[in-house]
Design a protein around this motif. Sequence first.
Motif, PDB file in Angstrom:
ATOM      1  N   ALA A 138     -12.074  25.528  41.614  1.00  0.00           N
ATOM      2  CA  ALA A 138     -13.452  25.320  41.729  1.00  0.00           C
ATOM      3  C   ALA A 138     -14.099  26.265  40.553  1.00  0.00           C
ATOM      4  N   LEU A 139     -13.610  27.293  40.275  1.00  0.00           N
ATOM      5  CA  LEU A 139     -14.165  28.157  39.282  1.00  0.00           C
ATOM      6  C   LEU A 139     -13.852  27.705  37.930  1.00  0.00           C
ATOM      7  N   GLY A 140     -12.718  26.960  37.657  1.00  0.00           N
ATOM      8  CA  GLY A 140     -12.279  26.325  36.484  1.00  0.00           C
ATOM      9  C   GLY A 140     -11.971  27.576  35.310  1.00  0.00           C
ATOM     10  N   SER A 141     -12.700  27.580  34.316  1.00  0.00           N
ATOM     11  CA  SER A 141     -12.488  28.334  33.321  1.00  0.00           C
ATOM     12  C   SER A 141     -12.990  29.817  33.788  1.00  0.00           C
ATOM     13  N   ALA A 142     -13.855  29.910  34.608  1.00  0.00           N
ATOM     14  CA  ALA A 142     -14.226  31.265  35.014  1.00  0.00           C
ATOM     15  C   ALA A 142     -13.514  32.157  35.970  1.00  0.00           C
ATOM     16  N   MET A 152      -3.685  26.583  29.677  1.00  0.00           N
ATOM     17  CA  MET A 152      -3.746  25.520  30.446  1.00  0.00           C
ATOM     18  C   MET A 152      -5.220  24.999  30.692  1.00  0.00           C
ATOM     19  N   THR A 153      -5.458  23.807  30.242  1.00  0.00           N
ATOM     20  CA  THR A 153      -6.920  23.016  30.293  1.00  0.00           C
ATOM     21  C   THR A 153      -7.341  23.185  31.696  1.00  0.00           C
ATOM     22  N   GLU A 154      -8.658  22.969  32.205  1.00  0.00           N
ATOM     23  CA  GLU A 154      -9.085  22.731  33.428  1.00  0.00           C
ATOM     24  C   GLU A 154      -8.536  21.448  33.955  1.00  0.00           C
ATOM     25  N   SER A 155      -8.445  20.506  33.145  1.00  0.00           N
ATOM     26  CA  SER A 155      -7.885  19.334  33.486  1.00  0.00           C
ATOM     27  C   SER A 155      -6.667  19.232  33.934  1.00  0.00           C
ATOM     28  N   GLU A 156      -5.859  19.897  33.340  1.00  0.00           N
ATOM     29  CA  GLU A 156      -4.389  20.178  33.817  1.00  0.00           C
ATOM     30  C   GLU A 156      -4.230  20.792  35.074  1.00  0.00           C
ATOM     31  N   VAL A 212     -18.915  35.868  43.609  1.00  0.00           N
ATOM     32  CA  VAL A 212     -18.368  35.771  45.065  1.00  0.00           C
ATOM     33  C   VAL A 212     -17.170  34.962  45.271  1.00  0.00           C
ATOM     34  N   LEU A 213     -17.002  33.919  44.620  1.00  0.00           N
ATOM     35  CA  LEU A 213     -15.662  33.167  44.730  1.00  0.00           C
ATOM     36  C   LEU A 213     -14.705  33.721  43.893  1.00  0.00           C
ATOM     37  N   PHE A 232     -18.054  20.433  43.501  1.00  0.00           N
ATOM     38  CA  PHE A 232     -18.214  21.827  43.246  1.00  0.00           C
ATOM     39  C   PHE A 232     -18.754  22.393  42.306  1.00  0.00           C
ATOM     40  N   SER A 233     -18.162  21.701  40.935  1.00  0.00           N
ATOM     41  CA  SER A 233     -18.655  22.457  39.608  1.00  0.00           C
ATOM     42  C   SER A 233     -19.726  21.677  39.221  1.00  0.00           C
TER      43      SER A 233
END
Lengths: 318, 338
Positions: B148-152, A1-5, B71-72, A39-40
């Motif tokens: 918030a972390l996304g792919s991390a 799953m992608t971040e946008s999804e 931390v997250l 946030f990012s």
Amino acid sequence: MTESEQLLDALDARVERRNHRRDFFKTAIGAAAAGVTAFSLTSKAGAQSTITDADILNFALNLEYLEAQFYAFAANGTGLASSQLTGTGTQGAVTGGKQVTFTDPVVASYAREIAADEAAHVAFLRTALGSSAVAQPAINISGDANGAFTAAARAAGVVGANGTFDPYASDENFLLGAYIFEDVGVTAYKGASPLVSNKTFLQAAAGILAVEAYHAAIVRGTLYAKGIQTPALITAAGQISDARDSLDGSSDLDQGIAAQTINGQTVSNIVPLDTNGIAYSRSPAQVLNIVYLNRASVTLGGFFPAGVNGTLRASAAN
Amino acid sequence: MSEERFILDVIEEASAKRRADRRRFMRMAAGAGAVGGLAMLGACNGDDEVIVVPTPTPTATATGSVTDADVLNFALQLEYLEAQFYSYAAFGTGLNASLQTGIGTQGSVATGSSGQPRQVAFQDPIVAQYAREIAYDEIAHVTFLRNALGSAAVAQPAINLSGDANGAFTAAARAAGVVTSTGTFDPYASDENFLLAAYIFEDVGVTAYMGGVTLLSNKTFVEAAAGIHAAEAYHAGLVRSVIYRKGLTNGTLITAANQISDARDSLDGSTDLDQGITVTASGVTSANIVPADSNAIAFARTPGQVLNVVYLNKAAVTGGGFFPSGLNGNVRTSAASG
């Protein structure tokens, strides 16, 4: 799953939660989405950089004076020691305040515990600030017709336009009086958290925030449990919440304690949170809107008839 | 005297006072206690009974060595644990599979032949409502942190939430003396057991976010963490006050909550970082819903100390207890706390 999804899923979850959990949402959905993006990418812009840690702690100290005096009178019949009231700025007296004749010993025990905690917060902040601590400003915690509690209760519709609200008259009124303050303290400390630069102060502020949240949960949970038998309590709490929300601007920053129905099941709402499960923030000026009982930009009123001491003393123009 | 120095002195002086004043201070010979699960904390449960075991102060994680993502991600895994527990207890199902993926080794929630994670047949409808509310909140925390972390974001590690004889809850309950050394603790068996199991987690979450907030550098993260911190404190206040209220007519509940608190305290080193739900002063017992130091400030645990509690081990290890394979990510070793 992608971040946008993932993000879309999260937004869907927010929509679902909004529809289920809250009666109304104003601008929070846009704010929530923007928050995740921010946030990012970046931290908040620092227009607040002119505010010192001492300004923040002194602002908090004013709020703690108010809470500590209310609980001290309600639980013990006496206010803070005079040695705890001195400092910079104009020292003021407390108007009103008296011991509640509790009928539920558990509520009495809660009142004593919270009173001790709030007195400790005053002592801690005064010690941390040392000679820069502000004096206690004039405080109105009276339960008579001219008292700030009555003004708040009239504005909320808890009593009629000519009615009187005495927070010392019963267990239930005491709990509603406490309810007026507790969630505000949580949002105030949360809103201040990114403004504090010193890590030691930040940790202390986080620890006080947590304690205020524990208090708020005690008060909200007790009101809700008693409200099962006395629904007027849940109605009144919702009215107070709406009144606070109307004072602090158009953002939705407050929630009552009425249960919601989600997927056919009853779900309580003891914890006031946004769709991310995160507590709300209020700026110092928004907090002052509530304790001054005024949505305009003013420097006094309500529970602080002469205003708070220190540099952060004007409410927001809402 | 600098402001920081001054405040530290205040805190130090106050915590000594609080130990003497506010709570019965018990320092267990905890090596025996929580790790082996055999020694009975209950055996030393008398008021004012103080057993001081000198243990080294746990080494705090150096602030500079962890990133905000570390931390997250640490927080995310605590949220996996809480979300799975409340989701099973409230709804009978775990987190959606799409919320468990990520970096590291993905694990599952262990299920056993008996006492497996399942919906609690609540007797008190208000407790059921609370369980659902907290479940939704914890799921929202997982979702929020993952986004918030996304792919991390790290994957959910293996989690043991079983209520059978080999479950982490049973190990925790045995160590605390809530059940005997051969007893079983099933958190899904009753309202009361559910509340005690929730109690095991909730205050730990509060202390974890409190400790984590100063490790974050990004102000947006700080504010978000403070907001989750507040949510956990609301949850904890709710759980503690319900146990207290029910405990007035069922004293074993209060005893058990206090035993759990002592067990947590015995795992995380010599500093007093935990309190039960009652306090006895001058022979009078009263409510202690808010665990806080003498300044009425909540306690903080370092990540290493939090791992001591969830791994159920006061030594420096990388797995055990509720996380049998340990955490994913860079913060995964418990502190050497005794």
